[in-house]
Design a protein around this motif. Structure first.
Motif, PDB file in Angstrom:
ATOM      1  N   PRO A  10       0.818  -1.208   0.000  1.00 38.21           N
ATOM      2  CA  PRO A  10       0.000   0.000   0.000  1.00 38.21           C
ATOM      3  C   PRO A  10       0.854   1.260   0.000  1.00 38.21           C
ATOM      4  N   ALA A  11       0.289   2.350  -0.522  1.00 33.30           N
ATOM      5  CA  ALA A  11       1.017   3.612  -0.570  1.00 33.30           C
ATOM      6  C   ALA A  11       1.179   4.220   0.816  1.00 33.30           C
ATOM      7  N   VAL A  12       0.358   3.830   1.770  1.00 34.69           N
ATOM      8  CA  VAL A  12       0.443   4.324   3.143  1.00 34.69           C
ATOM      9  C   VAL A  12       0.969   3.207   4.036  1.00 34.69           C
ATOM     10  N   ASP A  13       2.059   3.467   4.747  1.00 31.53           N
ATOM     11  CA  ASP A  13       2.555   2.523   5.750  1.00 31.53           C
ATOM     12  C   ASP A  13       1.726   2.762   7.008  1.00 31.53           C
ATOM     13  N   THR A  14       0.643   2.018   7.138  1.00 31.36           N
ATOM     14  CA  THR A  14      -0.319   2.307   8.205  1.00 31.36           C
ATOM     15  C   THR A  14       0.258   2.047   9.588  1.00 31.36           C
ATOM     16  N   ALA A  15       1.172   1.071   9.727  1.00 29.05           N
ATOM     17  CA  ALA A  15       1.754   0.806  11.043  1.00 29.05           C
ATOM     18  C   ALA A  15       2.569   2.004  11.517  1.00 29.05           C
ATOM     19  N   ARG A  16       3.388   2.571  10.626  1.00 25.09           N
ATOM     20  CA  ARG A  16       4.202   3.729  11.004  1.00 25.09           C
ATOM     21  C   ARG A  16       3.328   4.958  11.220  1.00 25.09           C
ATOM     22  N   GLU A  17       2.318   5.125  10.383  1.00 25.61           N
ATOM     23  CA  GLU A  17       1.429   6.281  10.552  1.00 25.61           C
ATOM     24  C   GLU A  17       0.636   6.175  11.847  1.00 25.61           C
ATOM     25  N   LEU A  18       0.157   4.964  12.164  1.00 18.10           N
ATOM     26  CA  LEU A  18      -0.561   4.762  13.419  1.00 18.10           C
ATOM     27  C   LEU A  18       0.348   5.084  14.602  1.00 18.10           C
ATOM     28  N   ALA A  19       1.601   4.631  14.541  1.00 18.98           N
ATOM     29  CA  ALA A  19       2.545   4.904  15.620  1.00 18.98           C
ATOM     30  C   ALA A  19       2.749   6.407  15.813  1.00 18.98           C
ATOM     31  N   ALA A  20       2.981   7.103  14.717  1.00 16.04           N
ATOM     32  CA  ALA A  20       3.226   8.542  14.808  1.00 16.04           C
ATOM     33  C   ALA A  20       1.984   9.296  15.275  1.00 16.04           C
ATOM     34  N   PHE A  21       0.815   8.860  14.801  1.00 15.06           N
ATOM     35  CA  PHE A  21      -0.431   9.529  15.184  1.00 15.06           C
ATOM     36  C   PHE A  21      -0.695   9.358  16.679  1.00 15.06           C
ATOM     37  N   LEU A  22      -0.574   8.135  17.187  1.00 15.81           N
ATOM     38  CA  LEU A  22      -0.802   7.890  18.613  1.00 15.81           C
ATOM     39  C   LEU A  22       0.210   8.665  19.462  1.00 15.81           C
ATOM     40  N   ARG A  23       1.455   8.643  19.043  1.00 17.01           N
ATOM     41  CA  ARG A  23       2.486   9.354  19.806  1.00 17.01           C
ATOM     42  C   ARG A  23       2.215  10.859  19.811  1.00 17.01           C
ATOM     43  N   GLY A  24       1.842  11.394  18.648  1.00 13.16           N
ATOM     44  CA  GLY A  24       1.571  12.826  18.573  1.00 13.16           C
ATOM     45  C   GLY A  24       0.395  13.245  19.429  1.00 13.16           C
ATOM     46  N   ARG A  25      -0.662  12.428  19.433  1.00 12.98           N
ATOM     47  CA  ARG A  25      -1.827  12.786  20.244  1.00 12.98           C
ATOM     48  C   ARG A  25      -1.525  12.611  21.736  1.00 12.98           C
ATOM     49  N   ARG A  26      -0.734  11.632  22.095  1.00 14.49           N
ATOM     50  CA  ARG A  26      -0.340  11.465  23.503  1.00 14.49           C
ATOM     51  C   ARG A  26       0.450  12.674  23.990  1.00 14.49           C
ATOM     52  N   GLU A  27       1.347  13.174  23.149  1.00 13.90           N
ATOM     53  CA  GLU A  27       2.214  14.275  23.555  1.00 13.90           C
ATOM     54  C   GLU A  27       1.470  15.599  23.650  1.00 13.90           C
ATOM     55  N   ARG A  28       0.271  15.665  23.084  1.00 11.12           N
ATOM     56  CA  ARG A  28      -0.512  16.902  23.158  1.00 11.12           C
ATOM     57  C   ARG A  28      -1.319  17.011  24.447  1.00 11.12           C
ATOM     58  N   GLU A  68       3.500   2.272  19.396  1.00 13.96           N
ATOM     59  CA  GLU A  68       4.228   3.494  19.052  1.00 13.96           C
ATOM     60  C   GLU A  68       5.550   3.201  18.356  1.00 13.96           C
ATOM     61  N   GLN A  69       5.987   1.968  18.380  1.00  9.01           N
ATOM     62  CA  GLN A  69       7.200   1.579  17.660  1.00  9.01           C
ATOM     63  C   GLN A  69       6.880   0.893  16.334  1.00  9.01           C
ATOM     64  N   ALA A  70       5.607   0.889  15.945  1.00  6.06           N
ATOM     65  CA  ALA A  70       5.181   0.316  14.664  1.00  6.06           C
ATOM     66  C   ALA A  70       5.640  -1.127  14.517  1.00  6.06           C
ATOM     67  N   ARG A  71       5.416  -1.909  15.565  1.00  2.00           N
ATOM     68  CA  ARG A  71       5.901  -3.285  15.553  1.00  2.00           C
ATOM     69  C   ARG A  71       4.827  -4.276  15.109  1.00  2.00           C
ATOM     70  N   GLY A  72       4.038  -3.875  14.121  1.00  2.82           N
ATOM     71  CA  GLY A  72       3.169  -4.808  13.433  1.00  2.82           C
ATOM     72  C   GLY A  72       1.890  -5.195  14.133  1.00  2.82           C
ATOM     73  N   LEU A  73       1.508  -4.485  15.182  1.00  2.00           N
ATOM     74  CA  LEU A  73       0.271  -4.821  15.882  1.00  2.00           C
ATOM     75  C   LEU A  73      -0.927  -4.266  15.112  1.00  2.00           C
ATOM     76  N   ASP A  99      -9.802   4.382  10.463  1.00  3.18           N
ATOM     77  CA  ASP A  99      -9.335   4.139   9.097  1.00  3.18           C
ATOM     78  C   ASP A  99      -7.949   3.488   9.101  1.00  3.18           C
ATOM     79  N   LEU A 100      -7.062   4.007   9.931  1.00  2.37           N
ATOM     80  CA  LEU A 100      -5.700   3.477   9.970  1.00  2.37           C
ATOM     81  C   LEU A 100      -5.669   2.017  10.410  1.00  2.37           C
ATOM     82  N   THR A 101      -6.581   1.639  11.285  1.00  2.52           N
ATOM     83  CA  THR A 101      -6.590   0.267  11.807  1.00  2.52           C
ATOM     84  C   THR A 101      -7.547  -0.645  11.052  1.00  2.52           C
ATOM     85  N   ARG A 102      -8.168  -0.108   9.984  1.00  2.86           N
ATOM     86  CA  ARG A 102      -9.026  -0.893   9.096  1.00  2.86           C
ATOM     87  C   ARG A 102     -10.238  -1.498   9.812  1.00  2.86           C
ATOM     88  N   HIS A 103     -10.811  -0.734  10.723  1.00  5.84           N
ATOM     89  CA  HIS A 103     -12.004  -1.201  11.407  1.00  5.84           C
ATOM     90  C   HIS A 103     -13.247  -0.418  11.013  1.00  5.84           C
TER      91      HIS A 103
END
Length: 287
Positions: A10-28, A68-73, A99-103
Protein backbone atom coordinates in the motif's frame (compact mmCIF):
# COMPACT_ATOMS: atom_id res chain seq x y z
CA UNK A 1 4.61 6.01 1.96
CA UNK A 2 6.13 3.32 -0.24
CA UNK A 3 6.70 3.16 -3.96
CA UNK A 4 6.14 0.27 -6.33
CA UNK A 5 3.98 -1.09 -9.10
CA UNK A 6 0.25 -1.47 -8.89
CA UNK A 7 -0.69 -4.36 -6.65
CA UNK A 8 2.43 -4.00 -4.49
CA UNK A 9 2.54 -2.72 -0.92
CA UNK A 10 0.00 0.00 0.00
CA UNK A 11 1.02 3.61 -0.57
CA UNK A 12 0.44 4.32 3.14
CA UNK A 13 2.55 2.52 5.75
CA UNK A 14 -0.32 2.31 8.21
CA UNK A 15 1.75 0.81 11.04
CA UNK A 16 4.20 3.73 11.00
CA UNK A 17 1.43 6.28 10.55
CA UNK A 18 -0.56 4.76 13.42
CA UNK A 19 2.54 4.90 15.62
CA UNK A 20 3.23 8.54 14.81
CA UNK A 21 -0.43 9.53 15.18
CA UNK A 22 -0.80 7.89 18.61
CA UNK A 23 2.49 9.35 19.81
CA UNK A 24 1.57 12.83 18.57
CA UNK A 25 -1.83 12.79 20.24
CA UNK A 26 -0.34 11.46 23.50
CA UNK A 27 2.21 14.27 23.56
CA UNK A 28 -0.51 16.90 23.16
CA UNK A 29 -2.35 15.91 26.33
CA UNK A 30 -1.68 17.09 29.85
CA UNK A 31 -2.48 14.86 32.87
CA UNK A 32 -5.03 17.44 34.00
CA UNK A 33 -6.83 17.08 30.65
CA UNK A 34 -7.70 13.47 31.46
CA UNK A 35 -8.24 13.80 35.21
CA UNK A 36 -4.90 12.39 36.31
CA UNK A 37 -3.10 13.89 39.31
CA UNK A 38 0.23 15.58 38.57
CA UNK A 39 3.30 13.51 39.36
CA UNK A 40 5.97 14.76 41.67
CA UNK A 41 8.88 14.12 39.32
CA UNK A 42 9.40 16.50 36.45
CA UNK A 43 8.50 15.51 32.90
CA UNK A 44 11.29 15.47 30.36
CA UNK A 45 8.86 15.37 27.43
CA UNK A 46 5.46 17.02 26.93
CA UNK A 47 2.16 15.22 27.23
CA UNK A 48 1.07 11.99 28.86
CA UNK A 49 3.43 9.14 29.58
CA UNK A 50 2.86 5.81 27.88
CA UNK A 51 1.97 4.19 31.17
CA UNK A 52 -0.75 6.81 31.69
CA UNK A 53 -2.25 6.10 28.27
CA UNK A 54 -2.09 2.38 29.04
CA UNK A 55 -3.89 2.92 32.33
CA UNK A 56 -6.60 5.02 30.73
CA UNK A 57 -7.12 2.58 27.85
CA UNK A 58 -6.97 -0.58 29.96
CA UNK A 59 -4.05 -2.12 28.07
CA UNK A 60 -0.48 -2.97 29.03
CA UNK A 61 2.34 -0.46 28.83
CA UNK A 62 4.22 -2.88 26.58
CA UNK A 63 1.27 -2.87 24.17
CA UNK A 64 1.36 0.93 23.92
CA UNK A 65 5.14 0.83 23.42
CA UNK A 66 4.84 -1.69 20.59
CA UNK A 67 2.09 0.35 18.91
CA UNK A 68 4.23 3.49 19.05
CA UNK A 69 7.20 1.58 17.66
CA UNK A 70 5.18 0.32 14.66
CA UNK A 71 5.90 -3.29 15.55
CA UNK A 72 3.17 -4.81 13.43
CA UNK A 73 0.27 -4.82 15.88
CA UNK A 74 -3.28 -4.49 14.63
CA UNK A 75 -5.44 -3.43 17.56
CA UNK A 76 -8.97 -4.77 17.83
CA UNK A 77 -11.95 -2.48 17.42
CA UNK A 78 -12.42 -2.49 21.21
CA UNK A 79 -8.81 -1.39 21.76
CA UNK A 80 -9.12 1.29 19.09
CA UNK A 81 -12.18 2.69 20.86
CA UNK A 82 -10.40 2.57 24.22
CA UNK A 83 -7.40 4.43 22.78
CA UNK A 84 -9.68 7.04 21.21
CA UNK A 85 -11.32 7.67 24.59
CA UNK A 86 -7.99 7.70 26.44
CA UNK A 87 -6.47 10.23 24.03
CA UNK A 88 -9.63 12.41 23.96
CA UNK A 89 -9.78 12.27 20.17
CA UNK A 90 -12.15 14.51 18.23
CA UNK A 91 -14.75 12.78 16.00
CA UNK A 92 -12.52 13.40 12.97
CA UNK A 93 -9.44 12.04 14.75
CA UNK A 94 -11.39 9.01 15.96
CA UNK A 95 -12.53 8.27 12.39
CA UNK A 96 -8.93 8.65 11.22
CA UNK A 97 -7.77 6.14 13.84
CA UNK A 98 -10.44 3.68 12.70
CA UNK A 99 -9.34 4.14 9.10
CA UNK A 100 -5.70 3.48 9.97
CA UNK A 101 -6.59 0.27 11.81
CA UNK A 102 -9.03 -0.89 9.10
CA UNK A 103 -12.00 -1.20 11.41
CA UNK A 104 -14.25 1.43 9.88
CA UNK A 105 -16.99 -0.11 7.66
CA UNK A 106 -16.84 1.08 4.10
CA UNK A 107 -18.31 0.22 0.72
CA UNK A 108 -16.11 -1.56 -1.79
CA UNK A 109 -14.32 1.03 -3.91
CA UNK A 110 -12.44 1.01 -7.16
CA UNK A 111 -9.93 3.62 -8.34
CA UNK A 112 -10.77 7.27 -7.83
CA UNK A 113 -13.16 8.59 -10.44
CA UNK A 114 -11.65 10.98 -12.97
CA UNK A 115 -14.87 12.22 -14.58
CA UNK A 116 -18.03 13.49 -12.95
CA UNK A 117 -21.08 11.24 -13.07
CA UNK A 118 -23.31 12.64 -15.87
CA UNK A 119 -26.23 13.40 -13.55
CA UNK A 120 -23.90 15.35 -11.24
CA UNK A 121 -22.39 17.26 -14.15
CA UNK A 122 -25.89 18.25 -15.28
CA UNK A 123 -26.83 19.25 -11.74
CA UNK A 124 -23.76 21.46 -11.47
CA UNK A 125 -24.77 23.27 -14.65
CA UNK A 126 -28.37 23.61 -13.45
CA UNK A 127 -27.26 25.12 -10.13
CA UNK A 128 -25.88 28.24 -11.82
CA UNK A 129 -25.92 31.12 -10.83
CA UNK A 130 -24.83 29.42 -7.60
CA UNK A 131 -21.13 28.52 -7.98
CA UNK A 132 -20.81 24.71 -7.91
CA UNK A 133 -18.32 21.98 -8.77
CA UNK A 134 -17.73 18.24 -8.40
CA UNK A 135 -14.54 16.77 -6.90
CA UNK A 136 -13.31 13.26 -6.13
CA UNK A 137 -11.74 12.18 -2.82
CA UNK A 138 -8.36 13.55 -3.97
CA UNK A 139 -10.03 16.95 -4.48
CA UNK A 140 -9.48 16.72 -8.22
CA UNK A 141 -12.03 19.06 -9.82
CA UNK A 142 -14.09 16.99 -12.27
CA UNK A 143 -16.89 19.37 -13.29
CA UNK A 144 -17.80 23.00 -12.64
CA UNK A 145 -20.25 25.63 -13.76
CA UNK A 146 -19.55 29.08 -15.19
CA UNK A 147 -20.00 30.84 -11.84
CA UNK A 148 -17.48 28.61 -10.04
CA UNK A 149 -14.96 29.18 -12.83
CA UNK A 150 -15.50 32.93 -12.54
CA UNK A 151 -15.21 32.84 -8.77
CA UNK A 152 -12.02 30.74 -8.50
CA UNK A 153 -10.16 30.13 -11.77
CA UNK A 154 -10.99 29.21 -15.35
CA UNK A 155 -10.34 25.49 -14.84
CA UNK A 156 -10.57 24.86 -18.58
CA UNK A 157 -7.27 26.70 -19.10
CA UNK A 158 -5.44 24.33 -16.74
CA UNK A 159 -4.05 20.88 -17.57
CA UNK A 160 -6.33 18.19 -16.08
CA UNK A 161 -3.55 17.10 -13.69
CA UNK A 162 -3.56 20.60 -12.16
CA UNK A 163 -7.30 20.82 -11.60
CA UNK A 164 -6.88 19.97 -7.93
CA UNK A 165 -8.19 22.19 -5.15
CA UNK A 166 -5.20 21.61 -2.84
CA UNK A 167 -2.60 22.15 -5.55
CA UNK A 168 -4.32 25.33 -6.72
CA UNK A 169 -4.39 26.81 -3.23
CA UNK A 170 -0.70 26.08 -2.67
CA UNK A 171 0.99 26.37 -6.04
CA UNK A 172 -1.20 28.47 -8.38
CA UNK A 173 -0.31 32.16 -7.85
CA UNK A 174 -3.74 33.67 -8.68
CA UNK A 175 -5.48 31.24 -6.31
CA UNK A 176 -2.85 31.64 -3.57
CA UNK A 177 -3.79 35.30 -3.23
CA UNK A 178 -7.55 34.81 -3.40
CA UNK A 179 -8.34 33.99 0.25
CA UNK A 180 -8.29 36.55 3.04
CA UNK A 181 -7.55 33.94 5.72
CA UNK A 182 -5.33 31.81 3.53
CA UNK A 183 -3.56 30.15 6.49
CA UNK A 184 -6.85 28.74 7.79
CA UNK A 185 -7.96 27.61 4.34
CA UNK A 186 -4.68 25.78 3.77
CA UNK A 187 -4.67 24.20 7.24
CA UNK A 188 -8.21 22.89 6.80
CA UNK A 189 -7.44 21.69 3.28
CA UNK A 190 -4.41 19.72 4.43
CA UNK A 191 -6.45 18.16 7.24
CA UNK A 192 -9.16 17.14 4.76
CA UNK A 193 -6.57 15.68 2.40
CA UNK A 194 -4.96 13.66 5.21
CA UNK A 195 -8.36 12.20 6.08
CA UNK A 196 -8.80 11.08 2.46
CA UNK A 197 -5.20 9.76 2.38
CA UNK A 198 -5.82 7.45 5.34
CA UNK A 199 -9.12 6.24 3.91
CA UNK A 200 -7.53 5.36 0.54
CA UNK A 201 -4.13 3.81 1.35
CA UNK A 202 -3.78 2.17 -2.09
CA UNK A 203 -4.33 5.36 -4.09
CA UNK A 204 -0.88 5.98 -5.53
CA UNK A 205 -1.96 9.12 -7.37
CA UNK A 206 -3.02 10.65 -4.05
CA UNK A 207 0.22 9.46 -2.43
CA UNK A 208 2.13 11.08 -5.29
CA UNK A 209 0.28 14.35 -4.80
CA UNK A 210 1.14 14.35 -1.10
CA UNK A 211 4.79 13.59 -1.89
CA UNK A 212 4.97 16.38 -4.49
CA UNK A 213 3.39 18.99 -2.23
CA UNK A 214 5.55 17.92 0.73
CA UNK A 215 8.68 18.36 -1.35
CA UNK A 216 7.86 21.66 -3.03
CA UNK A 217 5.92 23.51 -0.32
CA UNK A 218 7.28 24.04 3.20
CA UNK A 219 3.89 25.14 4.52
CA UNK A 220 2.24 21.93 3.34
CA UNK A 221 5.08 19.78 4.74
CA UNK A 222 4.83 21.48 8.14
CA UNK A 223 1.06 21.10 8.36
CA UNK A 224 1.15 17.51 7.08
CA UNK A 225 3.59 16.61 9.86
CA UNK A 226 1.11 17.90 12.46
CA UNK A 227 -1.33 15.11 11.46
CA UNK A 228 -4.48 17.13 11.91
CA UNK A 229 -7.56 15.48 10.38
CA UNK A 230 -10.87 17.03 9.47
CA UNK A 231 -14.05 16.10 7.64
CA UNK A 232 -16.15 19.25 7.83
CA UNK A 233 -18.32 19.72 4.77
CA UNK A 234 -19.59 23.19 5.61
CA UNK A 235 -18.00 26.59 6.18
CA UNK A 236 -17.28 30.11 4.98
CA UNK A 237 -14.48 31.74 3.02
CA UNK A 238 -13.68 35.42 2.61
CA UNK A 239 -12.03 36.38 -0.67
CA UNK A 240 -10.30 39.27 -2.41
CA UNK A 241 -11.48 38.76 -5.96
CA UNK A 242 -9.27 40.53 -8.51
CA UNK A 243 -12.23 41.69 -10.63
CA UNK A 244 -15.10 42.38 -8.23
CA UNK A 245 -13.33 43.06 -4.94
CA UNK A 246 -14.01 41.60 -1.48
CA UNK A 247 -16.73 39.02 -1.01
CA UNK A 248 -17.56 36.09 1.26
CA UNK A 249 -19.28 32.81 0.52
CA UNK A 250 -20.80 30.00 2.54
CA UNK A 251 -20.14 26.55 1.11
CA UNK A 252 -21.68 23.11 1.53
CA UNK A 253 -20.09 19.82 0.42
CA UNK A 254 -22.46 16.93 -0.31
CA UNK A 255 -21.66 13.27 -1.05
CA UNK A 256 -24.09 11.52 -3.43
CA UNK A 257 -25.21 8.08 -2.31
CA UNK A 258 -24.77 6.62 -5.79
CA UNK A 259 -21.31 8.15 -6.35
CA UNK A 260 -19.61 8.10 -2.95
CA UNK A 261 -16.18 8.94 -4.40
CA UNK A 262 -17.50 12.30 -5.60
CA UNK A 263 -18.31 15.45 -3.67
CA UNK A 264 -20.60 18.24 -4.79
CA UNK A 265 -19.60 21.70 -3.52
CA UNK A 266 -22.16 24.51 -3.67
CA UNK A 267 -21.43 28.13 -2.72
CA UNK A 268 -23.74 31.03 -1.97
CA UNK A 269 -23.16 34.63 -0.98
CA UNK A 270 -22.68 35.24 2.73
CA UNK A 271 -24.29 38.73 2.65
CA UNK A 272 -25.92 41.26 0.33
CA UNK A 273 -22.63 42.90 -0.60
CA UNK A 274 -21.15 39.56 -1.54
CA UNK A 275 -24.23 38.73 -3.62
CA UNK A 276 -23.78 41.99 -5.52
CA UNK A 277 -20.15 41.08 -6.14
CA UNK A 278 -21.12 37.61 -7.39
CA UNK A 279 -23.65 39.18 -9.73
CA UNK A 280 -20.85 41.29 -11.25
CA UNK A 281 -18.62 38.30 -11.99
CA UNK A 282 -17.82 37.88 -15.67
CA UNK A 283 -19.04 34.60 -17.12
CA UNK A 284 -16.29 32.00 -17.54
CA UNK A 285 -16.50 28.65 -19.31
CA UNK A 286 -18.18 25.71 -17.62
CA UNK A 287 -16.81 22.15 -17.82
Amino acid sequence: MTAGPAGAAPAVDTARELAAFLRGRRERLDPADVGLPPHGRSRRTPGLRREEVAELAGVSVDYVVRLEQARGLRPSADVVEALARALRLTPEERAYLYDLTRHRPRDPEGPATTTAAPPLARLVADLSPLPAMVMNHRYDILAWNDRMASLLVDFGTLPPARRNAMWLCLAHPPTRGLYVDRARVVREGVAHLRTAWAAHPDDRVLAGLVAELSERDEEFARLWAERDVRANGRGSKAMRHPEVGPLAVHFEVLMPLRNTDQRLMICRAADDGSQAALDRLPVAAAA
